[in-house]
Design an enzyme around this catalytic site. Structure first.
Site, short mmCIF file in Angstrom:
data_model
loop_
_atom_site.label_atom_id
_atom_site.label_comp_id
_atom_site.label_asym_id
_atom_site.label_seq_id
_atom_site.Cartn_x
_atom_site.Cartn_y
_atom_site.Cartn_z
N LYS A 176 0.84 -1.21 0.00
CA LYS A 176 0.00 0.00 0.00
C LYS A 176 0.88 1.26 0.00
O LYS A 176 2.09 1.17 0.26
CB LYS A 176 -0.88 -0.02 1.25
N ARG A 223 -11.19 0.08 14.10
CA ARG A 223 -10.91 0.83 12.89
C ARG A 223 -11.87 0.27 11.84
O ARG A 223 -13.05 0.52 11.91
CB ARG A 223 -9.42 0.68 12.53
N HIS A 269 -7.15 -7.36 12.65
CA HIS A 269 -5.91 -6.59 12.74
C HIS A 269 -5.67 -6.21 14.19
O HIS A 269 -6.59 -5.82 14.90
CB HIS A 269 -6.04 -5.34 11.86
N ARG A 274 0.57 -10.55 6.84
CA ARG A 274 0.58 -9.34 6.00
C ARG A 274 1.80 -8.49 6.37
O ARG A 274 1.76 -7.72 7.31
CB ARG A 274 -0.70 -8.53 6.23
N TYR A 310 15.66 30.06 7.03
CA TYR A 310 14.57 30.90 7.54
C TYR A 310 14.63 31.05 9.06
O TYR A 310 14.80 30.06 9.77
CB TYR A 310 13.21 30.30 7.20
N CYS A 330 13.63 23.82 4.70
CA CYS A 330 12.75 24.57 3.81
C CYS A 330 11.94 23.58 2.97
O CYS A 330 12.13 22.38 3.06
CB CYS A 330 13.56 25.47 2.88
N MET A 331 11.07 24.10 2.12
CA MET A 331 10.24 23.22 1.31
C MET A 331 11.09 22.33 0.39
O MET A 331 10.77 21.17 0.17
CB MET A 331 9.24 24.03 0.48
N ASP A 332 12.19 22.88 -0.13
CA ASP A 332 12.96 22.18 -1.16
C ASP A 332 14.42 21.93 -0.80
O ASP A 332 15.13 21.29 -1.57
CB ASP A 332 12.94 23.00 -2.46
C1 LIG Z 1 -0.33 -1.65 6.69
C2 LIG Z 1 -0.99 -2.87 7.13
C3 LIG Z 1 -0.25 -4.05 7.33
C4 LIG Z 1 1.27 -4.11 7.21
O1 LIG Z 1 1.83 -3.64 8.39
P1 LIG Z 1 3.42 -3.69 8.67
O2 LIG Z 1 3.54 -3.30 10.08
O3 LIG Z 1 4.03 -2.66 7.76
O4 LIG Z 1 3.87 -5.05 8.37
C5 LIG Z 1 -0.94 -5.20 7.64
N1 LIG Z 1 -2.28 -5.20 7.79
C6 LIG Z 1 -3.03 -4.08 7.63
C7 LIG Z 1 -4.50 -4.15 7.81
C8 LIG Z 1 -2.42 -2.88 7.31
O5 LIG Z 1 -3.15 -1.78 7.17
#
Ligand SMILES: *Cc1c(COP(=O)(O)O)cnc(C)c1O
Length: 410
Positions: free
Chosen positions: A72, A170, A199, A251, A293, A340-342
């Site tokens: 992601k 969530r 999760h 995951r 700045y 700074c920004m850049d």
């Molecule tokens: C981002 C995410 C993960 C991966 O998490 P890591 O800590 O980067 O391994 C797994 N499951 C869900 C639902 C996530 O949103």
């Protein structure tokens, strides 16, 4: 007269690339030094490290647990298309993203293995998801019907996963809702409930008691829905810390980048991503003079400051000003003044060789020294995920194998 080439669509396409094309794209492959000779800041992504991490994690998890690669948010800044392609070559059997359009982008990039969308999806996403073999996490009968209808029309089968909210509060549905939804979805034509998931809220904390209570609730869902074949609960931290919570797939996002979550131990992983830049200027600053700045840093001695052409618009956080550092020939040079920004400044007084064009390392290894995502995160009170995922599209991504840049994208 209006130039037909600057239609809004063309503008969008051009802007969407994040960075104008380089005037003379280098002929690749090239050694890193040559490929970066005319670059300001860039990201180096080590393709061999990606493959190594994928193989190490697959070995550590064993044959009965799939390593699902979470790519992601543009693979946490590393570039989802290239990252996923390398993972697929390294045998990663399944991918996960959070939004349906991220999954479509992976398909367009050529990923062929299963992709599961972990976040919320709309019925409007159903047709594209089914057409491209993308598994959605289904939170409502309405979405399930849309998937079933689309699949029936296309003569295909839609696969879905159901997420149980076991305490993170969530995304997902409650245990009772999950059982009811799964049984209703089971009756729809051309739809298969393939996965059951949850999760964890405190995966990287030493105290496992809340994860245990979440898992106990998940186990009830598993018991009530024994016909759902594929179960997954673990992110990187849970996968590495909790053998009993691996189920059928884990995951992993962060670990594939070679970065371990807090309190986790794992196989030897290699850091994938380095952020480097070439000094754009080296200037002398007299004692008492300030830089950047607000002139928040003032030289105490006759100093030389180097200008690093990376800023908070690239994801190099503004609160690193006067706190962070960069590596130059393996020496730590403190960041001075505000980011700074850049661009921002570093004190290179103690590195006599510093000159315009010298390479500095913001993140990654350099001549035996190293700045990790964890180092940067702790300097500004955030987490390594945030440091990586903040890196913006303006930085060119260089994909490196055997010291050679294989491809370069903006
Ligand atoms: C981002 C995410 C993960 C991966 O998490 P890591 O800590 O980067 O391994 C797994 N499951 C869900 C639902 C996530 O949103």
């Amino acid at each position: 007269m209006l130039d037909s080439r600057s239609t809004p669509r063309n503008d969008r396409e051009r802007l969407g690339k994040g960075r104008p094309q380089l005037a003379l794209p280098p002929q690749l492959p090239l050694p890193i030094a040559e490929a970066t000779a005319a670059l300001n800041g860039w990201l180096e992504i080590d393709l061999e490290a990606i493959a190594h991490n994928a193989r190490s994690l697959r070995t550590a998890m064993g044959d009965s647990v799939e390593v699902i690669a979470v790519v992601k948010a543009n693979a946490y800044g590393a570039g989802a298309a290239h990252f996923a392609a390398e993972l697929e070559r390294a045998g990663i059997p399944r991918f996960a993203v959070v939004w349906a359009d991220e999954a479509l982008a992976l398909r367009q990039a050529g990923v062929t293995r299963p992709i599961v969308v972990l976040g919320h999806a709309y019925p409007a996403d159903a047709a594209e998801a089914v057409a491209h073999g993308i598994t959605l996490t289904c939170h409502s009968l309405e979405l399930g019907r849309a998937l079933s209808d689309a699949a029936t029309k296309l003569g295909l089968t839609a696969t879905v996963h159901i997420k149980v909210d076991t305490g993170l509060h969530r995304f997902g549905v409650t245990l009772n809702e999950a059982v009811e939804l799964a049984e209703a979805l089971r009756k729809l034509p051309n739809l298969v409930v393939e996965g059951l998931t949850t999760h964890m809220a405190n995966a990287d904390e030493v105290d496992d008691s809340f994860a245990d209570s979440q898992n106990a609730l998940f186990a009830q869902a598993v018991e009530a829905l024994p016909w759902i074949p594929y179960r997954h609960t673990a992110n990187s931290a849970t996968a590495l810390r909790r053998t009993g919570l691996r189920y059928d797939g884990v995951r992993t996002g962060l670990a594939l980048h070679g970065v371990l979550p807090p309190n986790s131990r794992g196989p030897i992983l290699r850091s994938v991503l380095s952020l480097r830049a070439r000094l754009a200027r080296v200037a002398e600053v007299a004692p008492g003079e300030g830089v950047s700045y607000g002139l928040t840093w003032r030289a105490e001695r006759t100093s030389r400051v180097g200008l690093v052409p990376v800023g908070y618009a690239d994801g190099w956080r503004r609160d690193l000003g006067n706190v962070g550092s960069v590596l130059l020939t393996g020496e730590r040079c403190p960041m001075v003044g505000r980011v700074c920004m850049d661009q921002f400044l570093v004190d290179v007084t103690d590195v006599p060789s510093a000159a315009e064009g010298s390479v500095v390392t913001l993140l990654g290894a350099d001549a035996g020294a190293c700045i990790t995502a964890d180092d940067v995160a702790s300097e500004v009170g955030t987490i390594s995920w945030d440091v990586l995922a903040s890196l913006q599209a303006r930085l060119p991504r260089l994909y490196v194998r055997n010291g050679m840049v294989e491809s370069l994208t903006s």
